[in-house]
Design a protein around this motif. Structure first.
Motif, PDB file in Angstrom:
ATOM      1  N   GLN A   1       0.810  -1.217   0.000  1.00  0.00           N
ATOM      2  CA  GLN A   1       0.000   0.000   0.000  1.00  0.00           C
ATOM      3  C   GLN A   1       0.844   1.268   0.000  1.00  0.00           C
ATOM      4  OE1 GLN A   1      -2.134  -0.808   3.658  1.00  0.00           O
ATOM      5  NE2 GLN A   1      -4.027  -1.062   2.512  1.00  0.00           N
ATOM      6  N   PHE A   2       2.147   1.159   0.304  1.00  0.00           N
ATOM      7  CA  PHE A   2       2.956   2.347   0.535  1.00  0.00           C
ATOM      8  C   PHE A   2       4.164   2.423  -0.375  1.00  0.00           C
ATOM      9  CE2 PHE A   2       1.136   0.853   4.535  1.00  0.00           C
ATOM     10  CZ  PHE A   2       0.236   1.871   4.742  1.00  0.00           C
ATOM     11  N   ASP A   3       4.572   3.644  -0.663  1.00  0.00           N
ATOM     12  CA  ASP A   3       5.812   3.899  -1.373  1.00  0.00           C
ATOM     13  C   ASP A   3       6.845   4.421  -0.399  1.00  0.00           C
ATOM     14  OD1 ASP A   3       5.389   3.113  -3.934  1.00  0.00           O
ATOM     15  OD2 ASP A   3       4.701   5.055  -4.642  1.00  0.00           O
ATOM     16  N   GLY A   4       6.882   3.863   0.778  1.00  0.00           N
ATOM     17  CA  GLY A   4       7.811   4.332   1.786  1.00  0.00           C
ATOM     18  C   GLY A   4       8.607   3.178   2.345  1.00  0.00           C
ATOM     19  N   VAL A   5       9.680   3.530   3.044  1.00  0.00           N
ATOM     20  CA  VAL A   5      10.496   2.527   3.707  1.00  0.00           C
ATOM     21  C   VAL A   5      10.591   2.887   5.177  1.00  0.00           C
ATOM     22  CG1 VAL A   5      11.825   1.962   1.658  1.00  0.00           C
ATOM     23  CG2 VAL A   5      12.635   3.750   3.177  1.00  0.00           C
TER      24      VAL A   5
ATOM     25  N   THR B   1      13.975   8.961  11.753  1.00  0.00           N
ATOM     26  CA  THR B   1      12.547   8.645  11.877  1.00  0.00           C
ATOM     27  C   THR B   1      11.807   8.817  10.558  1.00  0.00           C
ATOM     28  OG1 THR B   1      12.175  10.899  12.662  1.00  0.00           O
ATOM     29  CG2 THR B   1      12.421   9.188  14.334  1.00  0.00           C
ATOM     30  N   VAL B   2      10.655   8.158  10.468  1.00  0.00           N
ATOM     31  CA  VAL B   2       9.736   8.302   9.341  1.00  0.00           C
ATOM     32  C   VAL B   2       8.350   8.596   9.906  1.00  0.00           C
ATOM     33  CG1 VAL B   2      11.072   6.753   7.837  1.00  0.00           C
ATOM     34  CG2 VAL B   2       9.160   5.834   9.163  1.00  0.00           C
ATOM     35  N   LEU B   3       7.496   9.159   9.078  1.00  0.00           N
ATOM     36  CA  LEU B   3       6.147   9.549   9.493  1.00  0.00           C
ATOM     37  C   LEU B   3       5.141   9.007   8.497  1.00  0.00           C
ATOM     38  CD1 LEU B   3       4.178  11.252  11.241  1.00  0.00           C
ATOM     39  CD2 LEU B   3       4.845  13.236   9.871  1.00  0.00           C
ATOM     40  N   LEU B   4       4.135   8.316   9.011  1.00  0.00           N
ATOM     41  CA  LEU B   4       3.056   7.763   8.193  1.00  0.00           C
ATOM     42  C   LEU B   4       1.739   8.257   8.768  1.00  0.00           C
ATOM     43  CD1 LEU B   4       2.172   5.729   5.940  1.00  0.00           C
ATOM     44  CD2 LEU B   4       2.108   3.985   7.749  1.00  0.00           C
ATOM     45  N   ILE B   5       0.872   8.783   7.894  1.00  0.00           N
ATOM     46  CA  ILE B   5      -0.429   9.305   8.325  1.00  0.00           C
ATOM     47  C   ILE B   5      -1.519   8.761   7.412  1.00  0.00           C
ATOM     48  CG2 ILE B   5      -1.865  11.374   8.608  1.00  0.00           C
ATOM     49  CD1 ILE B   5       0.660  12.966   9.183  1.00  0.00           C
TER      50      ILE B   5
ATOM     51  N   TRP C   1      -3.225   7.906   2.363  1.00  0.00           N
ATOM     52  CA  TRP C   1      -2.006   7.577   3.086  1.00  0.00           C
ATOM     53  C   TRP C   1      -0.918   8.564   2.690  1.00  0.00           C
ATOM     54  CZ3 TRP C   1      -1.689   4.181   6.977  1.00  0.00           C
ATOM     55  CH2 TRP C   1      -2.678   3.208   7.084  1.00  0.00           C
ATOM     56  N   LEU C   2      -0.262   9.169   3.689  1.00  0.00           N
ATOM     57  CA  LEU C   2       0.816  10.124   3.459  1.00  0.00           C
ATOM     58  C   LEU C   2       2.065   9.607   4.168  1.00  0.00           C
ATOM     59  CD1 LEU C   2      -1.224  13.346   4.302  1.00  0.00           C
ATOM     60  CD2 LEU C   2      -0.900  12.298   2.052  1.00  0.00           C
ATOM     61  N   PHE C   3       3.215   9.744   3.518  1.00  0.00           N
ATOM     62  CA  PHE C   3       4.472   9.264   4.084  1.00  0.00           C
ATOM     63  C   PHE C   3       5.547  10.315   3.861  1.00  0.00           C
ATOM     64  CE2 PHE C   3       7.626   6.243   5.381  1.00  0.00           C
ATOM     65  CZ  PHE C   3       8.748   6.577   4.641  1.00  0.00           C
ATOM     66  N   ASN C   4       6.455  10.441   4.859  1.00  0.00           N
ATOM     67  CA  ASN C   4       7.605  11.318   4.680  1.00  0.00           C
ATOM     68  C   ASN C   4       8.783  10.773   5.462  1.00  0.00           C
ATOM     69  OD1 ASN C   4       9.279  13.968   5.604  1.00  0.00           O
ATOM     70  ND2 ASN C   4       8.443  14.167   3.543  1.00  0.00           N
ATOM     71  N   ASP C   5       9.962  10.988   4.886  1.00  0.00           N
ATOM     72  CA  ASP C   5      11.225  10.638   5.521  1.00  0.00           C
ATOM     73  C   ASP C   5      12.220  11.743   5.186  1.00  0.00           C
ATOM     74  OD1 ASP C   5      13.377   9.288   6.691  1.00  0.00           O
ATOM     75  OD2 ASP C   5      13.789   8.134   4.883  1.00  0.00           O
ATOM     76  N   ASP C   6      12.877  12.270   6.187  1.00  0.00           N
ATOM     77  CA  ASP C   6      13.998  13.195   6.000  1.00  0.00           C
ATOM     78  C   ASP C   6      13.648  14.509   5.313  1.00  0.00           C
ATOM     79  OD1 ASP C   6      15.429  11.167   7.169  1.00  0.00           O
ATOM     80  OD2 ASP C   6      16.339  10.469   5.311  1.00  0.00           O
ATOM     81  N   ASP C   7      12.538  15.116   5.653  1.00  0.00           N
ATOM     82  CA  ASP C   7      12.188  16.418   5.072  1.00  0.00           C
ATOM     83  C   ASP C   7      13.072  17.529   5.634  1.00  0.00           C
ATOM     84  OD1 ASP C   7      10.168  17.760   3.282  1.00  0.00           O
ATOM     85  OD2 ASP C   7       9.944  18.972   5.108  1.00  0.00           O
ATOM     86  N   GLU C   8      13.356  17.453   6.919  1.00  0.00           N
ATOM     87  CA  GLU C   8      14.235  18.434   7.577  1.00  0.00           C
ATOM     88  C   GLU C   8      15.354  17.662   8.265  1.00  0.00           C
ATOM     89  OE1 GLU C   8      11.909  20.906  10.191  1.00  0.00           O
ATOM     90  OE2 GLU C   8      10.680  21.663   8.549  1.00  0.00           O
TER      91      GLU C   8
END
Length: 156
Positions: free
Chosen positions: A62-66, A100-104, A111-118
Motif C-alpha cells: 500500500q505504501f511507497d515508503g520505507v 525517523t519516518v512519518l506515516l499518516i 495515506w501520506l508518508f515522509n522521511d527526511d524532510d528536515e
C-alpha cells in the motif's frame, strides 16, 4: 468436491491475509488519542512516543515508503474543526541521530508518508486540513526503535 473447492479458495486467499497483517492497520486502537481544534494547535503541541515497530513498510504494497512501524497507530489525532482553513504541520523529531519516518492516514483515507524532510526529521504539511481523525505512526528508517516526539502545529 465442495471440500476441495473450499480448500483451494482458502489457500488462494491465505497470502492476502498474511500480507494484510504486514501492513499498518488504522482500525486498531492507537497508543494515545488526542483532540485539538485549529486554535488549540496555534501553539505547537508535542507528545513523546517510541518510534519504530516490527512491520517493515517494504512488505506492505500500500505504501511507497520505507521504514519500520507498529501495526497499530501511535496516535489518533482528532481535529475537531478547521473553520479558519489553517495549514497543519505534523513533525517527528528524535534524539541521538535516530532516523525517523512519518506515516499518516487522513480522514479522507489517504495515506501520506515522509522521511527526511528536515535533516533526519520527517514533516508532513497539509493545506486546508479537514476536520476528522488522523491516524499517525512514528516509525524509524532502520529496525531499531528510539524515543521521539510528535509535534503538531497550525499555520495561517
Amino acid at each position: 468436491m465442495r471440500f476441495i473447492i473450499a480448500a483451494t479458495v482458502a489457500l488462494a486467499l491465505a497470502p492476502l491475509g498474511a500480507a494484510a497483517t504486514q501492513c499498518p492497520d488504522f482500525t486498531l486502537p492507537a497508543g494515545k488519542d488526542l483532540s485539538y481544534s485549529e486554535d488549540d494547535l496555534w501553539s505547537e503541541r508535542s507528545h513523546g512516543v517510541t518510534a519504530g515497530g516490527n512491520l517493515s513498510l517494504w512488505n506492505c504494497s500500500q505504501f511507497d515508503g520505507v521504514g519500520f512501524v507498529a501495526r497499530q497507530p501511535d496516535f489518533h489525532v482528532y481535529l475537531s474543526s478547521n473553520a479558519k482553513d489553517r495549514k497543519i504541520r505534523f513533525k517527528i523529531t528524535a534524539d541521538d541521530g535516530c532516523d525517523t519516518v512519518l506515516l499518516i492516514n487522513t480522514p479522507g483515507a489517504a495515506w501520506l508518508f515522509n522521511d527526511d524532510d528536515e535533516g533526519l526529521d520527517p514533516v508532513i504539511r497539509l493545506r486546508s486540513a479537514q476536520a476528522g481523525r488522523y491516524d499517525i505512526w512514528a516509525g524509524t528508517f532502520g529496525p531499531d526503535a528510539c524515543m521521539a516526539t510528535l509535534h503538531l502545529e497550525a499555520f495561517p
